[in-house]
Design a protein around this motif. Structure first.
Motif, mmCIF file in Angstrom:
data_model
loop_
_atom_site.group_PDB
_atom_site.id
_atom_site.type_symbol
_atom_site.label_atom_id
_atom_site.label_comp_id
_atom_site.label_asym_id
_atom_site.label_seq_id
_atom_site.Cartn_x
_atom_site.Cartn_y
_atom_site.Cartn_z
ATOM 1 N N LYS A 1 44.439 48.086 43.815
ATOM 2 C CA LYS A 1 44.926 47.018 44.714
ATOM 3 C C LYS A 1 45.033 45.775 43.834
ATOM 4 O O LYS A 1 44.077 45.030 43.695
ATOM 5 N N GLY A 2 46.241 45.598 43.239
ATOM 6 C CA GLY A 2 46.374 44.620 42.157
ATOM 7 C C GLY A 2 45.729 45.261 40.948
ATOM 8 O O GLY A 2 46.311 46.104 40.282
ATOM 9 N N GLN A 3 44.472 44.940 40.703
ATOM 10 C CA GLN A 3 43.710 45.595 39.633
ATOM 11 C C GLN A 3 43.155 46.936 40.134
ATOM 12 O O GLN A 3 43.116 47.193 41.340
ATOM 13 N N CYS B 1 45.774 49.786 36.807
ATOM 14 C CA CYS B 1 46.036 48.430 36.301
ATOM 15 C C CYS B 1 44.736 47.787 35.861
ATOM 16 O O CYS B 1 43.824 47.611 36.663
#
Lengths: 398, 398
Positions: free
Chosen positions: B351-353, A327
């Protein structure tokens, strides 16, 4: 219509893991390891000097003491200490002789010339403890310790490790036997000149290239048009494989030509249509252990559906783990145009941190779609418009 | 000693671009294009229906009007309108006949049965303007428009585009002829059982694997030990190549064996030693157009120096652009242990990004170094300790 997450679950749970085969290490790059690997001996296999310098005994060391020495030891050599030998010159990678437990680097030594035919040396060093500048036998790996698990992808680093361990042949997953069929009466092959309303076959080329990432060379690539009799024959031949990938013929306007023929040929539909753009009409089914993907005929749909669904299938088939999500923040803005999960080409853009920037193209038929991109970004059906800095799930091409 | 940036500049400016050769499209994936590519015709080549539905004339359209039709047109077919023909059934991908300029999708039509042997239909649609649901001829690309530049890396998407354009053979950069020599008396090959103080050759295996990313198969891989006579002979043979890559024999403890022999063989040193860890003793030189890398013998040093320096050379040699920097935040903490620029293995951690997390190993001789990593992180000589969230320059392996 199911969601992309539901479709991925169905694809992954439909894959049965391939059998394994013996592979020469030289040919194993990019393959999936199918055996546990243990250390064949301790690593390092001996107390190894990690610096060029002098080996001696830490006990009784003093900066005032003058050491005499006569011999030097290089990597690849070994000798035993002689009685009364106080120090030796030693090179990085050489085994520290039994009886010594300290290496002092050359820069910390002071050459005091020769006395009684022996070279004299003194040391000024902060590192004079036991096993300083020595990699201790077995400190990285103990003999028989497990070091690689089944399912490990053989990267250059893993291959380097395997060669260190003397594993010159390894069990790896057998690659699937893949056949490729492109459908569509509008599609012409390399030998032909397209009429004004025809287009050239690009899907067989892109599927062949996308398979190459896994080292897979398809056993056949066929253009079958839209004639049901010809297509049915191609499908029946195509089912002699582990994986059959068709492009085209799965949307409404094609009267579901491919799904109907697959059904007639005994392939059981697992899903048809997923809430994604591009690629909505994607079809997936199985006949016993054989998997069949019917990808929409649009060139960019083929690339997206292959990257997301066919690759998920291949990873499972090859006994590898599922893909780790990546992400990264989005650069720019993007409107949500419909209720589907959208995949779109993105490329790295580094401004301090690396963002993903959309590589725009002119609608789903644009043959330029995907070029110059580093992968696909995802705007999920439930997300709002994307704005600068929003986190984007990312599927790199490589 | 020079910095990594200075060394990279010297490497890149030393590379002369390879000649080009004709390559079949099927074998061009991953190669570098060496010609400009233009559109051979307009794209789309015709006004193409982008929906399944009905084609008609936008002029005079009304939701009250009843249209009659008899014919249907599929992708890959073409016909001319007959006098008085008000509408036709049309499928996605088919050419919109001259005289019509609107496609209304099937979902917006209402079937009114048959009258006078003609099917009757009415439409409720928001899209009734000229060229709605039609991809206009040439809207993506005009005939003769430049679409790809020299230096483009041929990805699956680019290959798909080239096949659409009918470019079944392309000019690409000739791959370099590469020879590989590993040195070191402590190194034994596959046929031999290492003595307790010897280790197995892994560097020829990793260099061979790392070259594979560029489709390069070395023309020879030799183990030469440390005997100056044997090594000199191997180097002289090795210079019959575009690129010679040696491992080992470049550090002080080896008495600069490799640099000396290279000098004797007429290779001019461009640099020796760079402020990096691992890989500090790296040697780089040229003899006319031939480039020579002397990589330090440590397995992980070989992987790092190849990824950073040899790949930079290969990109230039192949006429590709320099690598785009990628910077991602760091997960965890890392002390700066010395004044060198440090390269260390990292893997994605989302972790998220997505962050980069250090894959620790036990010092530079650890044969496990690099496994399970997604690439290399860089801690530059001038940076302080790294803490959570600090941006890290990242070199992915693939």
């Amino acid at each position: 219509m199911i969601s992309v997450q539901e479709a991925l679950k169905l694809v992954e749970s439909s894959a049965s893991v391939s059998s394994s085969e013996n592979t020469d290490l030289e040919n194993s790059l990019g393959k999936v390891l199918r055996e546990k690997i243990h250390a064949d001996r301790d690593y390092p296999p001996f107390h190894r000097a990690t610096m060029d310098g002098f080996a001696l005994k830490s006990e009784g060391f003093s900066e005032d003491r003058v050491y005499s020495y006569t011999r030097e030891l290089h990597a690849g050599e070994s000798f035993q200490l002689e009685s009364g030998e106080e120090a030796i010159r030693i090179m990085t990678g050489a085994p520290v002789p039994e009886g010594f437990d300290l290496v002092i680097k050359i820069e910390d030594s002071e050459d005091l010339g020769i006395s009684n035919g022996k070279k004299q040396v003194r040391f000024r060093t902060e590192k004079s403890g036991s096993f300083s500048n020595i990699a201790i036998q077995g400190e990285d790996l103990k003999r028989n310790q497990e070091i690689l698990k089944e399912g490990t992808l053989i990267s250059a680093s893993v291959l380097s490790l395997l060669s260190s361990l003397g594993k010159y042949s390894v069990q790896t997953s057998k690659l699937p036997r893949v056949r490729v069929i492109s459908t569509g009466n509008e599609i012409v092959g390399p030998g032909e000149t397209p009429k004004p309303w025809q287009i050239r076959d690009s899907n067989s080329y892109s599927i062949r290239s996308l398979l190459q990432k896994y080292g897979i060379v398809p056993i056949s690539v066929t253009r079958a048009g839209d004639d049901p009799t010809i297509l049915e024959k191609a499908v029946q031949e195509g089912l002699d494989s582990d994986l059959l990938i068709l492009s085209g013929g799965v949307s409404m306007g094609n009267l579901d030509l491919v799904p109907k023929i697959l059904e007639t040929s005994g392939v059981k539909e697992i899903f048809h249509k997923v809430r994604i753009k591009p690629g909505k009409p994607i079809w997936f089914g199985k006949k016993k252990e054989q998997a069949v993907f019917g990808l929409p005929g649009n060139p960019f749909s083929v690339q997206v559906c292959f990257r997301i669904f066919v690759e998920a299938y291949l990873r499972k088939f090859l006994g590898h783990s599922s893909e780790k999500p990546i992400c990264l923040p989005f650069a720019g803005e993007r409107k949500k145009k419909n209720k589907l999960t959208e995949f779109f080409p993105v490329s790295y853009e580094t401004k301090g941190q690396t963002f993903l920037s959309e590589k725009k193209f002119n609608g789903s038929g644009d043959i330029r779609a995907g070029i110059f991109s580093d992968g696909l970004g995802v705007q999920f059906s439930e997300t709002e418009n994307l704005k600068e800095g929003d986190l984007l799930e990312f599927y790199p091409w490589t």
